[in-house]
Design an enzyme around this catalytic site. Structure first.
Site: not given
Ligand code: CP
Ligand code: NVA
Length: 310
Positions: A105, A132, A135, A228, A296
């Site tokens: 990350r 991402h 996700q 988000d 996840r």
């Protein structure tokens, strides 16, 4: 098919790869729920490089490796020589001698590309400023659970900042043939190259991808609405200014009046109530949002098993 490969972007995957990840994720979820061991990565080690904060990514990758019979190393930027300027290309070649895979990350997507270029073990993108993917693959699994797997009959709307999640939703929707309508302010659109690539991918699947400045237009008859944070990691100094710019893009009861009556709301978390989503809408959709968080674990286990497995 995915064995030994990197997982940097959904754009690099075929539609079959996406299908394989999602079906293995569902299988591993069922095995884990019924307590059946599934030690597909016995004796393997994942390195997890974090140059940004994380709750879900860190815990789900680490627990995922344990459940698959392997182990995971948390490698913070503060501890690695990488944080003191050791080149990525050297870090990649060193870590390739010890580990079986790396999840990273970080900020610039170019850092992940460089790591992947020099490493000879699979690299998994755990979030960059651009994308991402873990996700969004997770969100696709969650959509299947809540809305079925006929993606080409579903409309998804994304409302808010055109960020790494938006870019990955474009790639994800394009691969599975889902209608995605993105609403952002004019100056906060998703990445132009990503949008163009996704439009190319969409030609194969019939996905409709569109951008509008009008959140009401985007959510019109939508089955799924996602949002988000308005200020992603690294944009903290812009937080107050962004609160004003995005005020009309809040996911609230009034906006949802325009969506399908049975629409679900998704959020990758962390959520900022009173900003991109109201407390009321968040809590009414908490069952979906926390399934999304749980997934996840299952989705990343599938990714790791496929790229790092024997
Ligand atoms: N959604 C997500 O990636 O959460 P974390 O930042 O906590 O990992
Ligand atoms: N767009 C957010 C996602 C967090 C999981 C960020 O990059 O901070």
């Amino acid at each position: 098919m995915l064995k030994g490969k990197d997982m940097l972007s959904i754009h690099d995957l075929t539609a079959d790869d996406v299908e394989e990840i999602l079906s293995l994720a569902a299988k591993l979820k069922a095995l884990q729920k019924s307590g059946v061991p599934h030690r597909l990565l016995e004796g393997k080690t994942l390195g997890m490089i974090f140059e940004k904060s994380s709750t879900r990514t860190r815990v789900s990758f680490e627990v995922g490796m344990y459940q698959l019979g392997g182990s995971a190393l948390f490698l913070s930027n503060r501890d690695l020589q990488l944080g003191r300027g050791e080149p990525i290309k050297d870090t990649a070649r060193v870590l390739s001698r010890y580990l079986d895979g790396i999840m990273i990350r970080t900020f610039g997507h170019d850092r992940v590309l460089e790591l992947a270029e020099y490493a000879d073990i699979p690299i998994i993108n755990g979030l960059t400023d651009l994308l991402h993917p873990c996700q969004v693959l997770t969100d696709l699994l969650t959509i299947i659970e809540h809305k079925g797997k006929n993606f080409n009959t579903l409309k998804m709307a994304y409302v808010g900042d055109g960020n790494n999640m938006t870019n990955s939703y474009l790639y994800g929707a394009a691969k599975v043939g889902m209608h995605l309508s993105v609403a952002t302010p004019e100056n906060y659109k998703p990445d132009r190259t990503v949008f163009n690539n996704a439009l190319e991918d969409a030609k194969e699947t019939g996905a409709v991808l569109e951008w509008t400045e009008d959140p009401i237009k985007a959510v019109e008859c939508a089955d799924i609405i996602a949002t988000d944070t308005w200020a992603s990691m690294g944009q903290e100094a812009e937080h107050d200014a962004r609160k004003k710019i995005f005020a009309a893009y809040q996911v609230n009861r009034e906006l949802l009046r325009h969506a399908d009556k049975k629409a679900i709301v998704m959020h990758c978390l962390p959520a900022y109530r009173g900003e991109e989503i109201t407390e009321e809408v968040f809590e009414a959709n908490a069952h979906v949002i926390f399934d999304e968080a749980e997934n996840r674990l299952h989705t990343q286990k599938a990714i790791m098993a496929l790229v790092m497995g024997n």
